[in-house]
Every structure is written in structure tokens, then in C-alpha cells.
Design a protein around this motif. Structure first.
Motif, PDB file in Angstrom:
ATOM      1  N   THR A 118      64.550  41.012  -3.776  1.00  0.00           N
ATOM      2  CA  THR A 118      65.280  39.824  -4.201  1.00  0.00           C
ATOM      3  C   THR A 118      64.816  39.361  -5.577  1.00  0.00           C
ATOM      4  OG1 THR A 118      65.452  39.139  -1.895  1.00  0.00           O
ATOM      5  CG2 THR A 118      65.853  37.456  -3.564  1.00  0.00           C
ATOM      6  N   SER A 119      65.728  38.860  -6.395  1.00  0.00           N
ATOM      7  CA  SER A 119      65.366  38.257  -7.677  1.00  0.00           C
ATOM      8  C   SER A 119      64.729  36.897  -7.424  1.00  0.00           C
ATOM      9  CB  SER A 119      66.606  38.091  -8.567  1.00  0.00           C
ATOM     10  OG  SER A 119      67.144  39.337  -8.930  1.00  0.00           O
ATOM     11  N   LYS A 120      63.483  36.741  -7.843  1.00  0.00           N
ATOM     12  CA  LYS A 120      62.754  35.491  -7.643  1.00  0.00           C
ATOM     13  C   LYS A 120      61.415  35.597  -8.356  1.00  0.00           C
ATOM     14  CE  LYS A 120      60.182  36.660  -3.460  1.00  0.00           C
ATOM     15  NZ  LYS A 120      59.755  36.166  -2.129  1.00  0.00           N
ATOM     16  N   ALA A 121      60.558  34.591  -8.193  1.00  0.00           N
ATOM     17  CA  ALA A 121      59.220  34.619  -8.779  1.00  0.00           C
ATOM     18  C   ALA A 121      58.280  35.423  -7.880  1.00  0.00           C
ATOM     19  CB  ALA A 121      58.692  33.205  -8.981  1.00  0.00           C
ATOM     20  N   TYR A 122      57.530  36.338  -8.495  1.00  0.00           N
ATOM     21  CA  TYR A 122      56.527  37.133  -7.809  1.00  0.00           C
ATOM     22  C   TYR A 122      55.182  36.954  -8.533  1.00  0.00           C
ATOM     23  CZ  TYR A 122      60.347  39.729  -5.531  1.00  0.00           C
ATOM     24  OH  TYR A 122      61.458  40.084  -4.798  1.00  0.00           O
ATOM     25  N   TRP A 123      54.121  37.476  -7.924  1.00  0.00           N
ATOM     26  CA  TRP A 123      52.794  37.423  -8.538  1.00  0.00           C
ATOM     27  C   TRP A 123      52.560  38.678  -9.376  1.00  0.00           C
ATOM     28  CZ3 TRP A 123      49.953  33.125  -8.560  1.00  0.00           C
ATOM     29  CH2 TRP A 123      50.245  32.140  -7.612  1.00  0.00           C
ATOM     30  N   ILE A 124      52.200  38.442 -10.632  1.00  0.00           N
ATOM     31  CA  ILE A 124      51.956  39.532 -11.578  1.00  0.00           C
ATOM     32  C   ILE A 124      50.615  39.295 -12.267  1.00  0.00           C
ATOM     33  CG2 ILE A 124      52.724  40.487 -13.792  1.00  0.00           C
ATOM     34  CD1 ILE A 124      55.541  40.231 -12.892  1.00  0.00           C
ATOM     35  N   LYS A 125      49.899  40.369 -12.561  1.00  0.00           N
ATOM     36  CA  LYS A 125      48.630  40.256 -13.272  1.00  0.00           C
ATOM     37  C   LYS A 125      48.887  40.072 -14.762  1.00  0.00           C
ATOM     38  CE  LYS A 125      46.089  43.200 -10.034  1.00  0.00           C
ATOM     39  NZ  LYS A 125      45.412  44.501  -9.851  1.00  0.00           N
ATOM     40  N   TYR A 126      48.327  39.002 -15.288  1.00  0.00           N
ATOM     41  CA  TYR A 126      48.430  38.737 -16.724  1.00  0.00           C
ATOM     42  C   TYR A 126      47.006  38.520 -17.226  1.00  0.00           C
ATOM     43  CZ  TYR A 126      49.782  36.527 -21.143  1.00  0.00           C
ATOM     44  OH  TYR A 126      49.923  36.222 -22.469  1.00  0.00           O
ATOM     45  N   TYR A 127      46.515  39.457 -18.022  1.00  0.00           N
ATOM     46  CA  TYR A 127      45.105  39.445 -18.419  1.00  0.00           C
ATOM     47  C   TYR A 127      44.203  39.324 -17.193  1.00  0.00           C
ATOM     48  CZ  TYR A 127      46.262  39.295 -23.354  1.00  0.00           C
ATOM     49  OH  TYR A 127      46.737  39.620 -24.611  1.00  0.00           O
ATOM     50  N   LYS A 128      44.527  40.135 -16.177  1.00  0.00           N
ATOM     51  CA  LYS A 128      43.762  40.262 -14.936  1.00  0.00           C
ATOM     52  C   LYS A 128      43.829  39.025 -14.046  1.00  0.00           C
ATOM     53  CE  LYS A 128      40.494  43.608 -16.856  1.00  0.00           C
ATOM     54  NZ  LYS A 128      39.062  43.958 -17.071  1.00  0.00           N
ATOM     55  N   GLN A 129      44.622  38.033 -14.448  1.00  0.00           N
ATOM     56  CA  GLN A 129      44.776  36.829 -13.639  1.00  0.00           C
ATOM     57  C   GLN A 129      46.172  36.814 -13.004  1.00  0.00           C
ATOM     58  OE1 GLN A 129      42.281  34.611 -13.013  1.00  0.00           O
ATOM     59  NE2 GLN A 129      41.039  36.056 -14.202  1.00  0.00           N
ATOM     60  N   PRO A 130      46.269  36.490 -11.702  1.00  0.00           N
ATOM     61  CA  PRO A 130      47.593  36.446 -11.071  1.00  0.00           C
ATOM     62  C   PRO A 130      48.408  35.249 -11.552  1.00  0.00           C
ATOM     63  CG  PRO A 130      45.899  35.732  -9.526  1.00  0.00           C
ATOM     64  CD  PRO A 130      45.180  36.215 -10.745  1.00  0.00           C
ATOM     65  N   LYS A 131      49.627  35.522 -11.963  1.00  0.00           N
ATOM     66  CA  LYS A 131      50.546  34.477 -12.428  1.00  0.00           C
ATOM     67  C   LYS A 131      51.893  34.676 -11.737  1.00  0.00           C
ATOM     68  CE  LYS A 131      47.933  32.694 -15.806  1.00  0.00           C
ATOM     69  NZ  LYS A 131      47.533  31.264 -15.875  1.00  0.00           N
ATOM     70  N   GLU A 132      52.538  33.567 -11.406  1.00  0.00           N
ATOM     71  CA  GLU A 132      53.885  33.659 -10.863  1.00  0.00           C
ATOM     72  C   GLU A 132      54.878  33.838 -12.000  1.00  0.00           C
ATOM     73  OE1 GLU A 132      55.264  31.848  -6.825  1.00  0.00           O
ATOM     74  OE2 GLU A 132      54.209  30.289  -7.947  1.00  0.00           O
ATOM     75  N   VAL A 133      55.656  34.896 -11.935  1.00  0.00           N
ATOM     76  CA  VAL A 133      56.623  35.222 -12.982  1.00  0.00           C
ATOM     77  C   VAL A 133      57.939  35.638 -12.322  1.00  0.00           C
ATOM     78  CG1 VAL A 133      57.124  36.709 -14.958  1.00  0.00           C
ATOM     79  CG2 VAL A 133      54.765  35.988 -14.525  1.00  0.00           C
ATOM     80  N   TYR A 134      59.033  35.217 -12.914  1.00  0.00           N
ATOM     81  CA  TYR A 134      60.341  35.554 -12.356  1.00  0.00           C
ATOM     82  C   TYR A 134      60.682  37.019 -12.628  1.00  0.00           C
ATOM     83  CZ  TYR A 134      65.323  35.415 -11.308  1.00  0.00           C
ATOM     84  OH  TYR A 134      66.577  35.661 -10.784  1.00  0.00           O
ATOM     85  N   CYS A 135      61.204  37.681 -11.611  1.00  0.00           N
ATOM     86  CA  CYS A 135      61.657  39.067 -11.723  1.00  0.00           C
ATOM     87  C   CYS A 135      63.150  39.148 -11.422  1.00  0.00           C
ATOM     88  CB  CYS A 135      60.907  39.966 -10.745  1.00  0.00           C
ATOM     89  SG  CYS A 135      59.127  40.069 -10.994  1.00  0.00           S
ATOM     90  N   ASP A 136      63.910  39.715 -12.345  1.00  0.00           N
ATOM     91  CA  ASP A 136      65.320  39.986 -12.073  1.00  0.00           C
ATOM     92  C   ASP A 136      65.421  41.381 -11.473  1.00  0.00           C
ATOM     93  OD1 ASP A 136      68.091  40.995 -12.517  1.00  0.00           O
ATOM     94  OD2 ASP A 136      68.377  39.011 -13.393  1.00  0.00           O
ATOM     95  N   MET A 137      65.846  41.447 -10.225  1.00  0.00           N
ATOM     96  CA  MET A 137      65.921  42.717  -9.509  1.00  0.00           C
ATOM     97  C   MET A 137      67.348  43.253  -9.406  1.00  0.00           C
ATOM     98  SD  MET A 137      62.817  43.352  -8.937  1.00  0.00           S
ATOM     99  CE  MET A 137      61.188  42.764  -8.448  1.00  0.00           C
ATOM    100  N   ASN A 138      68.281  42.635 -10.141  1.00  0.00           N
ATOM    101  CA  ASN A 138      69.687  43.028 -10.033  1.00  0.00           C
ATOM    102  C   ASN A 138      70.243  43.653 -11.303  1.00  0.00           C
ATOM    103  OD1 ASN A 138      69.912  41.965  -7.344  1.00  0.00           O
ATOM    104  ND2 ASN A 138      70.068  39.918  -8.213  1.00  0.00           N
ATOM    105  N   LEU A 139      70.023  43.022 -12.431  1.00  0.00           N
ATOM    106  CA  LEU A 139      70.639  43.474 -13.675  1.00  0.00           C
ATOM    107  C   LEU A 139      70.148  44.859 -14.081  1.00  0.00           C
ATOM    108  CD1 LEU A 139      70.723  40.271 -15.927  1.00  0.00           C
ATOM    109  CD2 LEU A 139      72.687  41.624 -15.184  1.00  0.00           C
ATOM    110  N   ASP A 140      71.069  45.723 -14.405  1.00  0.00           N
ATOM    111  CA  ASP A 140      70.762  47.042 -14.967  1.00  0.00           C
ATOM    112  C   ASP A 140      69.681  47.772 -14.170  1.00  0.00           C
ATOM    113  OD1 ASP A 140      71.419  48.887 -17.143  1.00  0.00           O
ATOM    114  OD2 ASP A 140      69.338  48.611 -17.759  1.00  0.00           O
ATOM    115  N   GLY A 141      69.776  47.737 -12.873  1.00  0.00           N
ATOM    116  CA  GLY A 141      68.819  48.441 -12.037  1.00  0.00           C
ATOM    117  C   GLY A 141      67.630  47.618 -11.591  1.00  0.00           C
ATOM    118  N   GLY A 142      67.447  46.421 -12.181  1.00  0.00           N
ATOM    119  CA  GLY A 142      66.364  45.532 -11.772  1.00  0.00           C
ATOM    120  C   GLY A 142      65.009  45.916 -12.329  1.00  0.00           C
ATOM    121  N   GLY A 143      63.997  45.143 -11.934  1.00  0.00           N
ATOM    122  CA  GLY A 143      62.637  45.379 -12.407  1.00  0.00           C
ATOM    123  C   GLY A 143      62.327  44.715 -13.734  1.00  0.00           C
TER     124      GLY A 143
END
Length: 307
Positions: A118-143
Motif C-alpha cells: 500500500t502507498s503510505k508512510a513506512y520506516w526507512i533508514k536515513y543516516y542509520k536512523q529510522p525515519k517515517e517516509v511516504y512511499c508511493d507503491m502505485n505510480l510507474d511500478g511503485g517503490g
């Protein structure tokens, strides 16, 4: 619900299940393994290596290692020795499972759950720190990872921090519903592509992508789409013309009628940082199916994604 069930399936289920994992070992025995979870999996006593004897009777059994919350090691009894395997559960569903990018999350969820994420906010590592970031999983194959957005006239007064090449971090958890966000050092996600998307409230109006432009972390020219490709364009005017940065308000304003001029026209705002002029949708003209009240000078949010 699907993703929560997937999380339980990959990590915490007490039932018998099968998971494909990749090992860090280089010998032929440990390139790939099919792990059959059993009662040992539920007894997750902390250990650096299983204390259970690995012999013929325990051959093929797997024990989850909870001595680390980040590596997700499973020990497999194979040929009378315990071999560590690296699970790949970085699905971004929790802080502990923070992934490197939305592209990795899409791959993990698709592989483990056999359903599109689903397109929504997920946890991603940013400079080794977990941050909530929105992911579009639909457009042009998603990711696609959201790294910048601006709702223009809704964000007055504008500031230097709002430029997509600024060093100011502001959480990017949604591409719509107003506001602004920015994630500096966009190259840290190791992207190969970037995408510019325009929304009216929550409705997508146009989206274009191109090769990742490394200048995006340094100056306004990083907003130029290299070898652009149209994904969708619902504009009444100039449909098929890619958005491009314009130097009225560098790093914030975009044009959609003369994408190679950079110093004239605007489809977002004109004027200056301290005195912006409303030019939202001026080159696009929203169709009545999206905005019945007006085709110009109404809510607009521009977003940049990378993958």
C-alpha cells in the motif's frame, strides 16, 4: 491489515511455515535455504548461537536469533553444524524493520506477501536512523521515496529551508494535504530515477520521471528531469509537456510550458521568495473533472520522489 499479517508471518508466527532466505556464507551449502519453522522458533531465548545440539535428529531445524534486533539471523542445523542465515525482513513496517528505501520495501513486501504493498508512510533508514517516509507503491511500478513537496501559496511565508536543495530536514510522510517537506542528501538513497508529481488536493494531476539528477542536492538545476518520460498527465493545456524548474523562486517554483527556458513562465508561483505571485495551474488548466470551481489559482502541491 495485509502488511500487518505479513509482518507476523515473516517474523513472529508460531506455526509451521516456509521462508526463503539468503546466507552471508559463500560455500555451496549456504547460498539459499528453505527454512521450516517449528516449535524451536517460538522459544526465542537470546543466544549468539543455538545451544541445542545439531545432529541427525535436528537436521534442517531453524532457530531465530534475538541477540540482535537489526540483523535478523536464523540458525539452521545443516550437516551437523549451525549455519547463520540472514533474513531479509526489512519491510519498513516498524522502526526495527526500517529499510534502505521504498524500493526495497516494495520488493520485500511483494516477495513475502504475494500482494502489492500500500502507498503510505513506512520506516526507512536515513543516516542509520529510522525515519517515517511516504512511499508511493502505485505510480510507474511503485517503490518511490518522497523527498520533497511544497503546497506553494498554502505555505506563506516561504523560506530558504523549503528549497529542494536545502540542508533542512522536514518529515515527508504524505505528498498531499498541504504543507511542505524536504529530505536533504537525496543521493543517500542511491536512486537511479526521480519523479515530479503534481496534485490538486488529493487528486494526482500529472507525473513525469527521468534519470536521477545529482544536482538536486546542490542547486535549482537538480529539478530538471533528464531523459524525461510522461507517466500520466490530465492537464487541459500543455499535456505531455514535462515540468521543469523556473528561476523565479529557485528550488521551489516550476514551469510547464517552456521547460528549457528556466527563466520565464510558471505553473506554480512567480515573483520572489518574499513576494510570490500565484501562478498555480496557469500552464496546465485543471479539467473540470478535477476542479469544478476553477481551473487556475486553486490548491496545488508539487512533490519529488526518487528510487
Amino acid at each position: 491489515m495485509m502488511e500487518q499479517s505479513c509482518l507476523l508471518l515473516v517474523l513472529f508466527s508460531l506455526c509451521v511455515m516456509v521462508v526463503i532466505v539468503t546466507s552471508h556464507q559463500q560455500d555451496d551449502d549456504t547460498q539459499l535455504a528453505t527454512l521450516h519453522y517449528n516449535s524451536h522458533t517460538s522459544n526465542r531465548t537470546k543466544r549468539s548461537q543455538p545451544t541445542t545440539i545439531c545432529n541427525t535428529s535436528t537436521e534442517g531445524e531453524a532457530i531465530y536469533d534475538t541477540t540482535t534486533t537489526t540483523d535478523h539471523i536464523v540458525w539452521v542445523c545443516k550437516t551437523h553444524k549451525w549455519i547463520p542465515f540472514q533474513l531479509s525482513p526489512y519491510t519498513g513496517l516498524t522502526k526495527d524493520l526500517a529499510a534502505q528505501s521504498c524500493k526495497e520495501i516494495k520488493q520485500q513486501l511483494s516477495d513475502n506477501c504475494n500482494e502489492p504493498p500500500t502507498s503510505k508512510a513506512y520506516w526507512i533508514k536515513y543516516y542509520k536512523q529510522p525515519k517515517e517516509v511516504y512511499c508511493d507503491m502505485n505510480l510507474d511500478g511503485g517503490g518511490w521515496t518522497l523527498v520533497w513537496k511544497n503546497s506553494f501559496m498554502d505555505n506563506l511565508p516561504l523560506s530558504d529551508n523549503m528549497r529542494y536543495y536545502s540542508g533542512y530536514y522536514k518529515d515527508c510522510t504524505s505528498p498531499v494535504n498541504g504543507g511542505w517537506c524536504n529530505i536533504p542528501d537525496k543521493a543517500s538513497f542511491s536512486p537511479t530515477e526521480q519523479m515530479i508529481v503534481a496534485y490538486h488536493n488529493t487528486t494526482l494531476v500529472y507525473a513525469y520521471k527521468g534519470i536521477f539528477n545529482r544536482n538536486i542536492d546542490y542547486d535549482w538545476s537538480g529539478g530538471i528531469l533528464l531523459n524525461f518520460k510522461m507517466i500520466v498527465d490530465k492537464c487541459s493545456d500543455n499535456s505531455g509537456v514535462q515540468p521543469a524548474p523556473v528561476n523565479y523562486v529557485p528550488g521551489i517554483s516550476f514551469d510547464k510550458i517552456s521547460p528549457y527556458e528556466y527563466y520565464s513562465n510558471s505553473d506554480t508561483i512567480a515573483g520572489s521568495l518574499t513576494s510570490p505571485n500565484d501562478r498555480r495551474w496557469a500552464d496546465c488548466d485543471l479539467p473540470s473533472s478535477i476542479s469544478r470551481a476553477a481551473t487556475r489559482n486553486v490548491q496545488m502541491t508539487m512533490a519529488i520522489f526518487v528510487q
